[in-house]
Scaffold this motif. Structure first.
Motif, PDB file in Angstrom:
ATOM      1  N   PRO A 160      34.368  34.116  32.179  1.00 39.80           N
ATOM      2  CA  PRO A 160      35.707  34.704  30.843  1.00 39.80           C
ATOM      3  C   PRO A 160      35.745  36.555  31.909  1.00 39.80           C
ATOM      4  N   VAL A 161      34.264  36.187  32.106  1.00 37.33           N
ATOM      5  CA  VAL A 161      34.049  37.950  32.397  1.00 37.33           C
ATOM      6  C   VAL A 161      34.205  38.173  33.902  1.00 37.33           C
ATOM      7  N   ILE A 162      34.394  37.665  34.588  1.00 38.76           N
ATOM      8  CA  ILE A 162      35.852  37.625  36.034  1.00 38.76           C
ATOM      9  C   ILE A 162      37.271  38.079  35.672  1.00 38.76           C
ATOM     10  N   ALA A 163      37.426  36.666  34.647  1.00 36.33           N
ATOM     11  CA  ALA A 163      38.934  37.523  34.244  1.00 36.33           C
ATOM     12  C   ALA A 163      39.175  38.441  33.208  1.00 36.33           C
ATOM     13  N   LEU A 164      38.212  38.944  32.816  1.00 36.59           N
ATOM     14  CA  LEU A 164      38.387  40.056  31.496  1.00 36.59           C
ATOM     15  C   LEU A 164      38.478  41.045  32.494  1.00 36.59           C
ATOM     16  N   ALA A 165      37.808  41.148  33.720  1.00 37.90           N
ATOM     17  CA  ALA A 165      37.567  42.297  34.996  1.00 37.90           C
ATOM     18  C   ALA A 165      38.211  42.592  35.924  1.00 37.90           C
ATOM     19  N   GLN A 167      38.941  50.421  50.507  1.00 37.52           N
ATOM     20  CA  GLN A 167      39.563  49.328  50.554  1.00 37.52           C
ATOM     21  C   GLN A 167      40.702  48.972  49.308  1.00 37.52           C
ATOM     22  N   GLY A 168      40.549  49.852  47.362  1.00 43.92           N
ATOM     23  CA  GLY A 168      41.373  50.232  46.678  1.00 43.92           C
ATOM     24  C   GLY A 168      41.414  49.368  45.949  1.00 43.92           C
ATOM     25  N   LEU A 169      42.143  49.894  44.903  1.00 38.78           N
ATOM     26  CA  LEU A 169      42.082  48.281  43.246  1.00 38.78           C
ATOM     27  C   LEU A 169      42.919  46.982  43.271  1.00 38.78           C
ATOM     28  N   ALA A 170      43.841  46.822  44.478  1.00 36.76           N
ATOM     29  CA  ALA A 170      44.430  45.413  44.749  1.00 36.76           C
ATOM     30  C   ALA A 170      42.968  44.557  45.621  1.00 36.76           C
ATOM     31  N   PHE A 171      42.812  45.345  46.037  1.00 30.04           N
ATOM     32  CA  PHE A 171      42.080  44.371  47.509  1.00 30.04           C
ATOM     33  C   PHE A 171      40.869  43.491  46.466  1.00 30.04           C
ATOM     34  N   ASP A 172      40.080  44.862  45.480  1.00 29.37           N
ATOM     35  CA  ASP A 172      39.380  44.146  44.311  1.00 29.37           C
ATOM     36  C   ASP A 172      39.424  42.800  43.568  1.00 29.37           C
ATOM     37  N   ILE A 173      40.648  43.379  43.356  1.00 28.90           N
ATOM     38  CA  ILE A 173      41.141  42.415  42.449  1.00 28.90           C
ATOM     39  C   ILE A 173      41.222  41.005  43.010  1.00 28.90           C
ATOM     40  N   ALA A 174      41.850  40.774  44.364  1.00 32.56           N
ATOM     41  CA  ALA A 174      42.098  39.707  45.418  1.00 32.56           C
ATOM     42  C   ALA A 174      40.716  39.157  45.224  1.00 32.56           C
ATOM     43  N   VAL A 175      39.466  39.626  45.402  1.00 36.83           N
ATOM     44  CA  VAL A 175      38.177  39.183  46.238  1.00 36.83           C
ATOM     45  C   VAL A 175      38.033  38.270  44.697  1.00 36.83           C
ATOM     46  N   HIS A 176      37.597  39.439  43.413  1.00 41.44           N
ATOM     47  CA  HIS A 176      37.451  38.678  42.268  1.00 41.44           C
ATOM     48  C   HIS A 176      37.670  37.486  42.198  1.00 41.44           C
ATOM     49  N   GLY A 215      30.469  46.912  27.102  1.00 43.26           N
ATOM     50  CA  GLY A 215      31.707  46.997  28.155  1.00 43.26           C
ATOM     51  C   GLY A 215      32.883  48.240  28.163  1.00 43.26           C
ATOM     52  N   LEU A 216      33.625  48.326  27.397  1.00 43.11           N
ATOM     53  CA  LEU A 216      34.551  48.435  26.707  1.00 43.11           C
ATOM     54  C   LEU A 216      34.148  49.980  26.488  1.00 43.11           C
ATOM     55  N   LEU A 217      33.197  50.198  25.736  1.00 37.16           N
ATOM     56  CA  LEU A 217      32.710  51.484  25.167  1.00 37.16           C
ATOM     57  C   LEU A 217      31.860  52.391  25.525  1.00 37.16           C
ATOM     58  N   VAL A 218      31.762  51.432  26.950  1.00 42.50           N
ATOM     59  CA  VAL A 218      30.824  52.359  27.647  1.00 42.50           C
ATOM     60  C   VAL A 218      30.577  52.523  29.402  1.00 42.50           C
ATOM     61  N   LEU A 257      41.816  41.525  34.742  1.00 38.23           N
ATOM     62  CA  LEU A 257      42.542  41.592  33.610  1.00 38.23           C
ATOM     63  C   LEU A 257      42.204  43.323  33.472  1.00 38.23           C
ATOM     64  N   LEU A 258      41.288  43.760  32.672  1.00 39.94           N
ATOM     65  CA  LEU A 258      41.473  45.488  33.177  1.00 39.94           C
ATOM     66  C   LEU A 258      41.824  46.085  34.313  1.00 39.94           C
ATOM     67  N   GLN A 259      41.781  45.590  36.369  1.00 45.46           N
ATOM     68  CA  GLN A 259      41.877  46.089  36.950  1.00 45.46           C
ATOM     69  C   GLN A 259      43.039  45.910  37.143  1.00 45.46           C
ATOM     70  N   SER A 260      43.527  44.962  36.211  1.00 44.64           N
ATOM     71  CA  SER A 260      45.162  44.997  36.705  1.00 44.64           C
ATOM     72  C   SER A 260      45.967  45.761  36.184  1.00 44.64           C
ATOM     73  N   VAL A 261      45.464  46.145  34.736  1.00 41.94           N
ATOM     74  CA  VAL A 261      46.285  47.706  33.913  1.00 41.94           C
ATOM     75  C   VAL A 261      45.772  48.795  34.109  1.00 41.94           C
ATOM     76  N   GLU A 262      45.080  49.139  34.800  1.00 40.71           N
ATOM     77  CA  GLU A 262      44.704  50.222  35.789  1.00 40.71           C
ATOM     78  C   GLU A 262      45.774  50.397  37.420  1.00 40.71           C
ATOM     79  N   ILE A 263      45.753  49.284  37.485  1.00 41.96           N
ATOM     80  CA  ILE A 263      46.474  49.220  38.908  1.00 41.96           C
ATOM     81  C   ILE A 263      48.411  49.757  38.594  1.00 41.96           C
TER      82      ILE A 263
END
Length: 277
Positions: A206-211, A39-48, A100-103, A213-219
């Protein structure tokens, strides 16, 4: 993506994000029974983001109080229960964020197999079942007076907050379920089912928001062609289903406890092991 894919994937995200059953394990099943493309990162971000909207909407009054108290703690040294809980939610996110960032790369490369998720579902499901049984026994037999249980997330001690924060690190293991492990820790540390669930839901913000955000940086580094109508509908379906899930889950655990979810985890875990072994 077809519209059926949008609806199904958004429902899976919305219905499993806050239940102690592992959303990642359910999403793993989708390609087994369909020929749908990723489904791609954009859709992952949207549903999260939809899940995030749901928890923000459900706890909007609590969040408003926490935000005011947190600001007051910075300006006036406020030490109210609301200020302490606001700091607890923020500080309890730091351990899982750092680890999470480390592993992250190692987990994605080595721990996302169906068999691994199956065993995680079973092991941590049994732990949740034991914690819930132990809680029920304390209340019913009088081993611990019900009045001494932590009945509200506003009554959490430093020991309880720390224990739940450290337990949340285990959610990085695929198949564990972030909500499942934090509720398990809460029950073991003397919280009621409702207090464990509500604090777990607040911790998800904060966990969902951070996740996301990280996905947004990747995209940003890998631009993709997206259909904004799919993203909007996916966000809406995820938000509505997650909101309903939170509401009914808090009602259900008062009557039935966690055992129905434990049984479901054992069955799903066994099925994943069977499929991928």
């Amino acid at each position: 993506m077809q519209w059926l894919e949008v609806v199904v994937l958004a429902l899976i995200q919305g219905l499993t994000e806050f239940l102690p059953v592992s959303s990642s394990a359910h999403l793993l099943l989708v390609p087994l029974f369909t020929d749908w493309p990723d489904q791609g990162l954009a859709f992952d971000i949207a549903v999260h983001f939809g899940s995030l909207l749901a928890v923000l909407a459900y706890f909007r009054q609590d969040i408003a109080r926490l935000a005011r108290a947190w600001i007051s703690s910075l300006v006036n040294g406020d030490k109210s229960a609301e200020a302490r809980l606001a700091w607890a939610v923020l500080l309890a996110t730091i351990p899982v964020g750092l680890v999470g960032l480390l592993v992250k790369s190692y987990i994605e490369d080595h721990m996302r197999s169906g068999v691994y998720m199956g065993y995680s579902l079973i092991v941590f499901g049994l732990l949740l079942g034991w914690a819930d049984w132990r809680y029920s026994r304390r209340v019913k037999t009088g081993d611990r007076d019900d009045s001494s249980l932590c009945k509200s997330e506003y009554q959490l001690s430093v020991r309880q907050i720390t224990g739940i924060a450290l337990a949340q690190i285990l959610a990085l293991i695929p198949g564990t379920s972030r909500s499942g492990i934090t509720m398990t820790a809460g029950l073991l540390l003397g919280l009621t089912r409702e207090a464990s669930a509500r604090f777990s839901f607040l911790l998800s913000i904060p966990v969902i928001a951070l996740a996301a955000l990280l996905q947004s940086v990747e995209i940003i580094g890998e631009p993709q062609a997206v259909r904004f109508d799919h993203l909007l509908v996916g966000t809406a379906i995820s938000a509505i289903s997650a909101y309903a899930c939170i509401h009914w889950f808090l009602i259900l655990i008062k009557k039935l406890g966690m055992q129905p979810f434990v049984i479901y985890r054992l069955l799903l875990g066994g099925y994943l092991i069977y499929l991928f072994s």
